[in-house]
Design a protein around this motif. Sequence first.
Motif, PDB file in Angstrom:
ATOM      1  N   LYS A 187      -0.263   5.542  -8.425  1.00 19.09           N
ATOM      2  CA  LYS A 187       0.867   5.813  -9.316  1.00 19.09           C
ATOM      3  C   LYS A 187       2.210   5.561  -8.645  1.00 19.09           C
ATOM      4  O   LYS A 187       3.256   5.778  -9.252  1.00 19.09           O
ATOM      5  CB  LYS A 187       0.798   7.252  -9.818  1.00 19.09           C
ATOM      6  N   GLY A 188       2.180   5.147  -7.375  1.00 16.88           N
ATOM      7  CA  GLY A 188       3.411   4.774  -6.695  1.00 16.88           C
ATOM      8  C   GLY A 188       4.104   5.885  -5.944  1.00 16.88           C
ATOM      9  O   GLY A 188       5.276   5.733  -5.566  1.00 16.88           O
ATOM     10  N   MET A 189       3.423   7.002  -5.705  1.00 10.74           N
ATOM     11  CA  MET A 189       4.043   8.082  -4.937  1.00 10.74           C
ATOM     12  C   MET A 189       4.265   7.632  -3.502  1.00 10.74           C
ATOM     13  O   MET A 189       3.411   6.968  -2.907  1.00 10.74           O
ATOM     14  CB  MET A 189       3.155   9.337  -4.957  1.00 10.74           C
ATOM     15  N   ALA A 190       5.397   7.963  -2.945  1.00 12.84           N
ATOM     16  CA  ALA A 190       5.712   7.585  -1.567  1.00 12.84           C
ATOM     17  C   ALA A 190       4.690   8.192  -0.612  1.00 12.84           C
ATOM     18  O   ALA A 190       4.316   9.369  -0.752  1.00 12.84           O
ATOM     19  CB  ALA A 190       7.111   8.055  -1.200  1.00 12.84           C
ATOM     20  N   PRO A 191       4.196   7.421   0.368  1.00 16.81           N
ATOM     21  CA  PRO A 191       3.147   7.925   1.272  1.00 16.81           C
ATOM     22  C   PRO A 191       3.532   9.213   1.994  1.00 16.81           C
ATOM     23  O   PRO A 191       2.718  10.130   2.109  1.00 16.81           O
ATOM     24  CB  PRO A 191       2.960   6.767   2.256  1.00 16.81           C
ATOM     25  N   ALA A 192       4.788   9.296   2.488  1.00 19.53           N
ATOM     26  CA  ALA A 192       5.203  10.487   3.227  1.00 19.53           C
ATOM     27  C   ALA A 192       5.206  11.714   2.318  1.00 19.53           C
ATOM     28  O   ALA A 192       4.744  12.802   2.701  1.00 19.53           O
ATOM     29  CB  ALA A 192       6.581  10.276   3.837  1.00 19.53           C
TER      30      ALA A 192
END
Length: 342
Positions: free
Chosen positions: A243-248
């Motif tokens: 869904k495109g959530m930032a990895p950090a």
Amino acid sequence: MEILRYAIYRFGTMLLTLLVVSVMVFAIINLPPGDYLSNQIAELRASGQSAGVAKAEFLRTEYSLDRPLYQQYLIWVGFMPGPHGFSGLIQGNYGWSFEFDQPVADIVGDTLWLTVLVNLAAVLFVYLVALPLGVIAAARSRTWVDYTSAFVGYLGLATPNFLLALILFYYGHKYFDLPIGGLMDPIYEGEPMSVDKVKSILIHLIVPTFVIGTSGAAAMMQRLRANLLDELGKPYVETAVAKGMAPARMLTKYPLRMAFNPFVADIGNLLPSMVSGSVLVSVVLGLQTIGPTLLTALKTQDLFLSAFVLMFVALLTLIGTMISDVLLVLLDPRIRYEGRET
């Protein structure tokens, strides 16, 4: 309010557990045949020293060692009056050390807070080292970062603490002018606390903290890495990434929080393992902690001194467990739900 009720509940169970532990400690210490005074009386009688025998017999009566075992326990804890009325642990009387011929409180008074200080410093070192290295090793798994962290971790687990202490003794003093032995300069022993004394203690803490905390940090780092890798492999992580959530943000919001459960639960085991595991290190480094005192008390069958030290270690265990349980309730709502049900 719910967390307060849970904390009160856990405090009550801690007190009940401590009572059970006190029974077990007193019973186990009395399992070997004889005690310090019995052995001393036998030696004095063999050498014909009647005055010494009379004194030892007086001490047996004075400290209720001539009574049945259950009465000795009740008097020791303070539930039953002895020769001097109610005067046990709960009244603040820790007993008499026959080996050192002085009250237990005088022997352990200075060593207790030094023991707590050393082990709190070691625990802080463990978490400051294990947390970032474990997270980085999991986030960069199968890279040189992961392999290097694993090598350092296994090296920390494989190196005996006393050997590491001797190595740091030599090289720390040779290249960094670190002090050798003790937890403060001799001139500050028995002196009131001052800025110079605090500085001396902090400098002397460097080597013991590193030595005692290394193996614990290595083990906890590997455990956190394994837990975090397990969470990172679950479907909800793949969905968040898709869904495109930032990895950090994804790492800190979900997997890291779930991987923290065993990490936090280890607090209960970490404090007592530090105390028991630092006995040999304390002897090697000449630390004024409770470890060498416990070793001497057990070797000489010094009943009240060894019993108090073991109760102190048990109290650290229960306090650590209570802290970890409360933190787990704050960390994981599912555990909080279980706490409400109980």
